[in-house]
Design a protein around this motif. Structure first.
Motif, PDB file in Angstrom:
ATOM      1  N   ASP A  66     -62.281  30.668  -0.646  1.00  0.00           N
ATOM      2  CA  ASP A  66     -61.518  30.428   0.586  1.00  0.00           C
ATOM      3  C   ASP A  66     -60.435  29.360   0.430  1.00  0.00           C
ATOM      4  O   ASP A  66     -59.734  29.041   1.386  1.00  0.00           O
ATOM      5  N   VAL A  67     -60.292  28.800  -0.761  1.00  0.00           N
ATOM      6  CA  VAL A  67     -59.284  27.776  -1.008  1.00  0.00           C
ATOM      7  C   VAL A  67     -58.047  28.455  -1.592  1.00  0.00           C
ATOM      8  O   VAL A  67     -58.083  29.003  -2.692  1.00  0.00           O
ATOM      9  N   HIS A  68     -56.966  28.422  -0.808  1.00  0.00           N
ATOM     10  CA  HIS A  68     -55.713  29.048  -1.225  1.00  0.00           C
ATOM     11  C   HIS A  68     -54.560  28.091  -0.970  1.00  0.00           C
ATOM     12  O   HIS A  68     -54.541  27.395   0.038  1.00  0.00           O
ATOM     13  N   GLY A  69     -53.617  28.060  -1.853  1.00  0.00           N
ATOM     14  CA  GLY A  69     -52.373  27.335  -1.642  1.00  0.00           C
ATOM     15  C   GLY A  69     -52.529  25.834  -1.530  1.00  0.00           C
ATOM     16  O   GLY A  69     -53.573  25.253  -1.817  1.00  0.00           O
ATOM     17  N   THR A  70     -51.449  25.235  -1.069  1.00  0.00           N
ATOM     18  CA  THR A  70     -51.371  23.780  -0.969  1.00  0.00           C
ATOM     19  C   THR A  70     -52.363  23.218   0.035  1.00  0.00           C
ATOM     20  O   THR A  70     -53.013  22.205  -0.232  1.00  0.00           O
ATOM     21  N   ASN A  71     -52.493  23.854   1.170  1.00  0.00           N
ATOM     22  CA  ASN A  71     -53.424  23.339   2.192  1.00  0.00           C
ATOM     23  C   ASN A  71     -54.857  23.318   1.684  1.00  0.00           C
ATOM     24  O   ASN A  71     -55.590  22.348   1.906  1.00  0.00           O
ATOM     25  N   GLY A  72     -55.273  24.370   1.004  1.00  0.00           N
ATOM     26  CA  GLY A  72     -56.627  24.411   0.467  1.00  0.00           C
ATOM     27  C   GLY A  72     -56.858  23.377  -0.603  1.00  0.00           C
ATOM     28  O   GLY A  72     -57.884  22.682  -0.605  1.00  0.00           O
ATOM     29  N   SER A  73     -55.892  23.230  -1.509  1.00  0.00           N
ATOM     30  CA  SER A  73     -56.067  22.241  -2.576  1.00  0.00           C
ATOM     31  C   SER A  73     -56.024  20.823  -2.017  1.00  0.00           C
ATOM     32  O   SER A  73     -56.753  19.945  -2.489  1.00  0.00           O
ATOM     33  N   GLU A  74     -55.187  20.593  -1.000  1.00  0.00           N
ATOM     34  CA  GLU A  74     -55.156  19.262  -0.384  1.00  0.00           C
ATOM     35  C   GLU A  74     -56.458  18.955   0.347  1.00  0.00           C
ATOM     36  O   GLU A  74     -56.898  17.818   0.374  1.00  0.00           O
ATOM     37  N   MET A  75     -57.074  19.986   0.924  1.00  0.00           N
ATOM     38  CA  MET A  75     -58.366  19.793   1.591  1.00  0.00           C
ATOM     39  C   MET A  75     -59.399  19.304   0.561  1.00  0.00           C
ATOM     40  O   MET A  75     -60.166  18.373   0.819  1.00  0.00           O
ATOM     41  N   CYS A  76     -59.414  19.929  -0.615  1.00  0.00           N
ATOM     42  CA  CYS A  76     -60.347  19.524  -1.674  1.00  0.00           C
ATOM     43  C   CYS A  76     -60.032  18.117  -2.176  1.00  0.00           C
ATOM     44  O   CYS A  76     -60.934  17.300  -2.389  1.00  0.00           O
ATOM     45  N   LEU A  77     -58.751  17.838  -2.362  1.00  0.00           N
ATOM     46  CA  LEU A  77     -58.323  16.517  -2.829  1.00  0.00           C
ATOM     47  C   LEU A  77     -58.653  15.450  -1.788  1.00  0.00           C
ATOM     48  O   LEU A  77     -59.095  14.352  -2.127  1.00  0.00           O
ATOM     49  N   PHE A  78     -58.478  15.774  -0.521  1.00  0.00           N
ATOM     50  CA  PHE A  78     -58.801  14.832   0.539  1.00  0.00           C
ATOM     51  C   PHE A  78     -60.289  14.494   0.529  1.00  0.00           C
ATOM     52  O   PHE A  78     -60.680  13.343   0.729  1.00  0.00           O
ATOM     53  N   ALA A  79     -61.131  15.497   0.274  1.00  0.00           N
ATOM     54  CA  ALA A  79     -62.583  15.250   0.204  1.00  0.00           C
ATOM     55  C   ALA A  79     -62.900  14.314  -0.953  1.00  0.00           C
ATOM     56  O   ALA A  79     -63.749  13.417  -0.829  1.00  0.00           O
ATOM     57  N   MET A  80     -62.219  14.485  -2.085  1.00  0.00           N
ATOM     58  CA  MET A  80     -62.437  13.612  -3.234  1.00  0.00           C
ATOM     59  C   MET A  80     -61.987  12.190  -2.905  1.00  0.00           C
ATOM     60  O   MET A  80     -62.689  11.219  -3.187  1.00  0.00           O
ATOM     61  N   LYS A  81     -60.814  12.058  -2.285  1.00  0.00           N
ATOM     62  CA  LYS A  81     -60.299  10.740  -1.909  1.00  0.00           C
ATOM     63  C   LYS A  81     -61.221  10.068  -0.896  1.00  0.00           C
ATOM     64  O   LYS A  81     -61.503   8.880  -0.993  1.00  0.00           O
ATOM     65  N   ARG A  82     -61.730  10.853   0.065  1.00  0.00           N
ATOM     66  CA  ARG A  82     -62.646  10.297   1.070  1.00  0.00           C
ATOM     67  C   ARG A  82     -63.916   9.759   0.412  1.00  0.00           C
ATOM     68  O   ARG A  82     -64.400   8.682   0.761  1.00  0.00           O
ATOM     69  N   SER A  83     -64.443  10.485  -0.573  1.00  0.00           N
ATOM     70  CA  SER A  83     -65.639  10.007  -1.294  1.00  0.00           C
ATOM     71  C   SER A  83     -65.358   8.685  -1.992  1.00  0.00           C
ATOM     72  O   SER A  83     -66.181   7.769  -1.965  1.00  0.00           O
ATOM     73  N   ALA A  84     -64.181   8.587  -2.612  1.00  0.00           N
ATOM     74  CA  ALA A  84     -63.816   7.342  -3.290  1.00  0.00           C
ATOM     75  C   ALA A  84     -63.638   6.210  -2.279  1.00  0.00           C
ATOM     76  O   ALA A  84     -64.099   5.085  -2.506  1.00  0.00           O
ATOM     77  N   ASP A  85     -62.988   6.496  -1.155  1.00  0.00           N
ATOM     78  CA  ASP A  85     -62.805   5.477  -0.116  1.00  0.00           C
ATOM     79  C   ASP A  85     -64.148   5.003   0.441  1.00  0.00           C
ATOM     80  O   ASP A  85     -64.335   3.813   0.692  1.00  0.00           O
ATOM     81  N   GLU A  86     -65.062   5.933   0.644  1.00  0.00           N
ATOM     82  CA  GLU A  86     -66.392   5.569   1.142  1.00  0.00           C
ATOM     83  C   GLU A  86     -67.112   4.673   0.142  1.00  0.00           C
ATOM     84  O   GLU A  86     -67.780   3.708   0.526  1.00  0.00           O
ATOM     85  N   GLN A  87     -66.965   4.962  -1.145  1.00  0.00           N
ATOM     86  CA  GLN A  87     -67.601   4.145  -2.180  1.00  0.00           C
ATOM     87  C   GLN A  87     -66.984   2.750  -2.219  1.00  0.00           C
ATOM     88  O   GLN A  87     -67.692   1.758  -2.385  1.00  0.00           O
ATOM     89  N   VAL A  88     -65.662   2.677  -2.047  1.00  0.00           N
ATOM     90  CA  VAL A  88     -64.990   1.372  -1.996  1.00  0.00           C
ATOM     91  C   VAL A  88     -65.502   0.581  -0.804  1.00  0.00           C
ATOM     92  O   VAL A  88     -65.821  -0.608  -0.928  1.00  0.00           O
ATOM     93  N   GLU A  89     -65.591   1.215   0.358  1.00  0.00           N
ATOM     94  CA  GLU A  89     -66.057   0.516   1.558  1.00  0.00           C
ATOM     95  C   GLU A  89     -67.499   0.037   1.393  1.00  0.00           C
ATOM     96  O   GLU A  89     -67.841  -1.089   1.786  1.00  0.00           O
ATOM     97  N   LEU A  90     -68.337   0.861   0.806  1.00  0.00           N
ATOM     98  CA  LEU A  90     -69.728   0.486   0.557  1.00  0.00           C
ATOM     99  C   LEU A  90     -69.799  -0.718  -0.388  1.00  0.00           C
ATOM    100  O   LEU A  90     -70.503  -1.694  -0.114  1.00  0.00           O
ATOM    101  N   LYS A  91     -69.045  -0.661  -1.474  1.00  0.00           N
ATOM    102  CA  LYS A  91     -69.033  -1.761  -2.438  1.00  0.00           C
ATOM    103  C   LYS A  91     -68.481  -3.030  -1.792  1.00  0.00           C
ATOM    104  O   LYS A  91     -69.009  -4.122  -1.977  1.00  0.00           O
ATOM    105  N   TYR A  92     -67.426  -2.885  -1.001  1.00  0.00           N
ATOM    106  CA  TYR A  92     -66.835  -4.027  -0.308  1.00  0.00           C
ATOM    107  C   TYR A  92     -67.855  -4.667   0.640  1.00  0.00           C
ATOM    108  O   TYR A  92     -68.006  -5.890   0.663  1.00  0.00           O
ATOM    109  N   GLN A  93     -68.573  -3.857   1.410  1.00  0.00           N
ATOM    110  CA  GLN A  93     -69.560  -4.391   2.339  1.00  0.00           C
ATOM    111  C   GLN A  93     -70.684  -5.111   1.591  1.00  0.00           C
ATOM    112  O   GLN A  93     -71.168  -6.151   2.055  1.00  0.00           O
ATOM    113  N   GLU A  94     -71.095  -4.571   0.449  1.00  0.00           N
ATOM    114  CA  GLU A  94     -72.121  -5.230  -0.372  1.00  0.00           C
ATOM    115  C   GLU A  94     -71.631  -6.594  -0.846  1.00  0.00           C
ATOM    116  O   GLU A  94     -72.357  -7.591  -0.768  1.00  0.00           O
TER     117      GLU A  94
END
Length: 156
Positions: A52-80
């Motif tokens: 179901d992943v097609h074109g720029t919108n689909g790839s950006e959706m996947c990339l956004f999920a990866m970036k969100r995971s990294a941001d969540e890890q940064v926030e967790l580490k920062y809070q620690e």
């Protein structure tokens, strides 16, 4: 003369072993970030292979999920790190010079967020055109999140 030579050898050994310990710690921290990135990027690649992943919108959706995971890890580490810094201020007998660390850590996190925004959004708004602009900006933010994870890991 023999005692002087022995003293120099022992001092050199102490300096070398301390230096080696720092290198070992640095390598451990680098490896932890590499492992996290490999895990997140594997999920990203898996997302890109979905039917179901097609074109720029689909790839950006996947990339956004990866970036969100990294941001969540940064926030967790920062809070620690922030919690640890605040605990240190509660023990002035052991950590008398740490009272400003929580304030500095908060300022550092805020400045980092401002820097990422200006670096990733400002540059790509001006230099990249079309649908690739969002992809480049997301990848830029992801890479900065990995760098921030590493920087936060360095602080005890």
């Amino acid at each position: 003369m023999k005692n002087t030579f022995t003293g120099i050898c022992m001092g050199s050994l102490l300096v070398m072993s301390t230096s080696h310990a720092d290198v070992g710690r640095e390598e451990e921290l680098d490896e932890a970030v590499r492992q996290f990135a490999a895990k997140v990027e594997a999920v990203w690649q898996e997302c890109l292979r979905r039917p179901d992943v097609h074109g720029t919108n689909g790839s950006e959706m996947c990339l956004f999920a990866m970036k969100r995971s990294a941001d969540e890890q940064v926030e967790l580490k920062y809070q620690e790190k922030l919690a640890h810094a605040q605990q240190m201020t509660e023990h002035p007998d052991r950590y008398s010079t740490y009272e400003e660390v929580p304030v500095l850590l908060k300022a550092s996190q805020s400045h980092w967020k401002e820097y990422v925004k200006s670096d990733c959004e400002g540059i790509y708004q001006q230099s990249v055109s079309g649908t690739a602009r969002g992809t480049f900006a997301l990848m830029c933010k992801y890479k900065h999140a990995l760098q921030r994870l590493r920087a936060l890991d360095e602080w005890y």
